[in-house]
Design a protein around this motif. Structure first.
Motif, mmCIF file in Angstrom:
data_model
loop_
_atom_site.group_PDB
_atom_site.id
_atom_site.type_symbol
_atom_site.label_atom_id
_atom_site.label_comp_id
_atom_site.label_asym_id
_atom_site.label_seq_id
_atom_site.Cartn_x
_atom_site.Cartn_y
_atom_site.Cartn_z
ATOM 1 N N GLY A 388 0.831 -1.190 0.000
ATOM 2 C CA GLY A 388 0.000 0.000 0.000
ATOM 3 C C GLY A 388 0.861 1.233 0.000
ATOM 4 O O GLY A 388 1.697 1.423 0.870
ATOM 5 N N GLY A 389 0.703 2.096 -0.977
ATOM 6 C CA GLY A 389 1.466 3.327 -1.035
ATOM 7 C C GLY A 389 2.870 3.119 -1.560
ATOM 8 O O GLY A 389 3.397 2.020 -1.592
ATOM 9 N N GLY A 390 3.479 4.199 -1.978
ATOM 10 C CA GLY A 390 4.832 4.124 -2.500
ATOM 11 C C GLY A 390 4.865 3.655 -3.937
ATOM 12 O O GLY A 390 3.891 3.156 -4.484
ATOM 13 N N SER A 391 6.016 3.800 -4.544
ATOM 14 C CA SER A 391 6.185 3.429 -5.941
ATOM 15 C C SER A 391 6.396 1.925 -6.090
ATOM 16 O O SER A 391 6.972 1.271 -5.217
ATOM 17 N N LEU A 392 5.932 1.396 -7.224
ATOM 18 C CA LEU A 392 6.208 0.003 -7.562
ATOM 19 C C LEU A 392 7.590 -0.157 -8.187
ATOM 20 O O LEU A 392 8.040 -1.282 -8.408
ATOM 21 N N ASP A 393 8.235 0.956 -8.471
ATOM 22 C CA ASP A 393 9.575 0.944 -9.054
ATOM 23 C C ASP A 393 10.580 1.157 -7.928
ATOM 24 O O ASP A 393 10.804 2.279 -7.471
#
Length: 680
Positions: A388-393
């Protein structure tokens, strides 16, 4: 169960967990988590296995390389070294028997051995320096006790009351629950003594082969470390009376915040009495090694979870997690046969909820040499991870190496996260299921993002065996991907007993919450036995970049009579395609493989942008009536068949295309007699 301690191996590849929060209107698989516990759950917007497959035949009788640094240190500077049992460095200059706080604090008794044979209170006292504490039947009670360099001899006898607290966490020797009043040989509840041990000492040990009872939950909130050698002991839950079984996700046997645990060489037995074992959050690291965890059971009012984690790496500084050489068996949640009916039937071996990803400060979680069996429930998975939240990169990662997962009701692995590597492992389907469709069953190994606009990244699955139960037909797909950017599926063996509705590798989704977005997908050098690559109803290569299916071997020996090919498109309308299906071998034993149509099949969709090149199709013991392919839609000139060879069957009318457009480009493709492959 006595197990031996083993130091973790260094890892090669990186893996991460990532999932985006979305509206509850789109959720189906874990809708209950959002509704019941909105403050602590992260919800995935739907399940790519939810909706019925329009391609499913109700009558089967009718016709990227990941860069790896071999010198990488997965511990990232964490010092895991702890002495097995520190030696007493105090100088014992004599012996005495204290009978009061005045005795134990008297400076004249410094450097003496204190034989605790009588009980007394030592509230907020400071021991005389350098004493050695020998348990001998007496009990020291009190809080905020300053041990002042004392060394506690662990004789598996009591020296302190379970309510005692030390002014600082003790680390001069290994201390057992008996030191605080536990008895490993009776049936009494040892919760208070176990809690005192964990709250007061860094280095813990339990009696060799002993049995302890913990029938109440505990929230541990101290910082620092816990190194617990269970020494072959078993900890049991024998009564659920002390736990809240009326709420979904409260009251773990061990609820640990901030404390970084290393726990090994032991057994946790739920005795089919209670279902929630560990819940960890706020750690810098955790390690669980050589453990046997089994028989944890939840009624329909709450969940069964062996190990649950909430990881906010940017807040806690989390660096490393490990499970190695563990056995997890019989984690069971009582269900009602409805996989979206919370909270009934939700069961997990491992459950990770991730937030606070920091690209410059990554973490690693390693699962290696573990065996997981019988994770049972309406929504049951051996491993589940969501972000949840934050970049997937980012550069955090999860690695699975030499794992063995069998008999999980819905999935062995559900990883809705980036940077996952699965290697050298074995996965086997559950032999029987309460469900009748793959949409309820899910997929044995399932990768998907929770938002179609944000794809999970860097999936690497290699050198695994993924199969149905020997002698049993498939309940679901073996590996699925949707909303993924960057996947290498290579050197695996996918095996089903018979060919049917379920693909070995499934691309896209049957759920309207998903676009089926896929980018940079490579399926190479695998062996498919009685299964195939299946593009689902929602399937959309990003920017029409082709999926690469290259260098695989497809062996078909038995069929349920469904029309399939090594590459199958399930949608029955519209258009699908964009696949480079090249350098593959297809072997069909036609004596029992009715419905195998060689290379390609579609359920009615118009196939576009498919390149079929350098394919060898071999029939033995007879041939299919459509030995190259069977498409119910159009097959236009955007598609190419080039340098393909057909043996054991005639190339004349080997490809049947029912759509009005049959202009596929046929180049240098023949049967063994030199006849060109033609369209019927």
């Amino acid at each position: 169960m006595k197990l031996s301690y083993c130091t973790p191996r260094a890892m090669l590849f990186l893996v991460t967990l990532v999932l985006f929060f979305s509206s509850c209107a789109k959720d189906s698989d874990l809708f209950d988590e959002y509704v019941i516990e909105p403050d602590e759950e992260v919800v995935e917007p739907g399940d790519p296995d939810q909706d019925p497959d329009p391609d499913e035949d109700p009558n089967p009788d009718e016709d990227p390389d990941q860069d790896q640094d071999p010198d990488e240190d997965p511990f990232d500077g964490i010092d895991f070294s702890t002495p097995d049992n520190p030696e007493n460095t105090n100088k014992i200059e004599g012996t005495y028997t204290p009978t009061s706080m005045a005795d134990i604090t008297n400076p004249a008794n410094a450097n003496l051995k204190a034989v605790i044979s009588q009980s007394f209170n030592c509230n907020s006292c400071t021991f005389a320096a350098g004493q050695t504490i020998e348990p001998a039947g007496g009990v020291i009670s009190g809080s905020n006790i300053n041990l002042n360099g004392a060394y506690i001899e662990n004789t598996y006898k009591q020296a302190f009351a379970p309510s005692v607290t030390f002014s600082e966490t003790y680390n001069a020797s290994r201390v057992s629950p008996e030191t605080f009043g536990a008895n490993a040989g009776d049936n009494s509840d040892d919760t208070d003594a176990i809690d005192a041990m964990i709250n007061n000492v860094e280095l813990a040990v339990t009696a060799n082969g002993g049995t302890y009872i913990k029938n109440r939950p505990t929230n541990y909130r101290r910082s620092g470390i816990l190194d617990w050698n269970m020494n072959g002991a078993v900890l049991k839950v024998t009564s659920a009376a002390g736990f809240n079984t009326g709420q979904v996700s409260v009251d773990a046997v061990f609820d640990i915040t901030n404390l970084s645990p290393t726990i090994y060489n032991g057994e946790f037995d739920g005795t089919n009495t209670y279902g929630r074992l560990f819940y960890l959050h706020g750690q810098e690291y955790f390690r669980f090694q050589d453990l046997y965890v089994h028989n944890f059971y939840a009624s329909t009012t709450y969940r069964a979870v062996a190990f649950r984690f909430t990881i906010n790496a940017s807040e806690s500084g989390f660096k490393y997690g490990e499970f190695s050489n563990c056995v997890i068996d019989q984690i069971v949640a009582q269900g009602d046969g409805n996989y979206n009916n919370a909270p009934a039937g939700i069961s997990k071996g491992w459950w990770y909820t991730i937030s606070g990803i920091n690209y410059s400060d990554p973490f690693t979680v390693l699962h290696t040499n573990n065996k997981v069996t019988n994770i049972i429930g309406d929504d049951a998975e051996a491993f589940y991870a969501i972000q949840g939240g934050g970049s997937l990169d980012h550069d955090s990662k999860f690695v699975f190496d030499n794992e063995d997962y069998r008999y999980c009701t819905r999935r062995a692995i559900k990883a809705c996260v980036s940077n996952v590597e699965i290697k050298n492992s074995y996965f086997e389907e559950i032999p029987e299921s309460m469900f009748n469709s793959a949409q309820q069953m899910g997929t044995m190994i399932d990768f998907f993002s929770t938002q179609s606009s944000n794809l999970i990244q860097n999936i690497y699955v290699h050198d695994n065996v993924i199969r149905t139960v020997p002698g049993s037909d498939a309940h679901y797909y073996l590996l699925s991907m949707t909303e993924v950017d960057g996947a290498v599926i290579t050197n695996n063996t996918f095996t089903m007993e018979t060919t049917g509705n379920y693909g070995g590798v499934r691309l896209g989704s049957n759920t309207s919450s998903y676009n089926g977005a896929l980018k940079n997908i490579n399926i190479t050098d695998n062996v498919f036995n009685n299964c195939y690559v299946n593009a689902m109803y929602n399937y959309a290569p990003v920017a029409n970049e082709p999926i690469n299916v290259d260098g695989n071997v497809f062996n078909f020996t038995a069929s349920q009579g469904i029309d399939i090919g090594a590459m199958r498109f399930s949608q029955n309308s519209g258009s699908q395609g964009y696949v480079n299906f090249i350098n593959n071998d297809i072997n069909v034993d036609a004596s029992s493989a009715n419905g195998i149509n060689g290379v390609i099949a579609s359920n009615g969709v118009d196939v576009v942008g498919v390149n079929l090149e350098n394919i060898n199709i071999n029939y033995s013991n007879s041939q299919s009536s459509r030995p190259f392919g069977y498409l119910r839609g159009n097959f236009n000139s955007s598609n190419t068949i080039k340098n393909c060879n057909l043996t054991g069957a005639s190339g004349i009318n080997a490809l049947e295309v029912l759509g009005g457009t049959q202009s596929v480009q046929l180049i240098n493709s023949t049967d063994a007699s030199g006849n060109p492959i033609t369209i019927k």
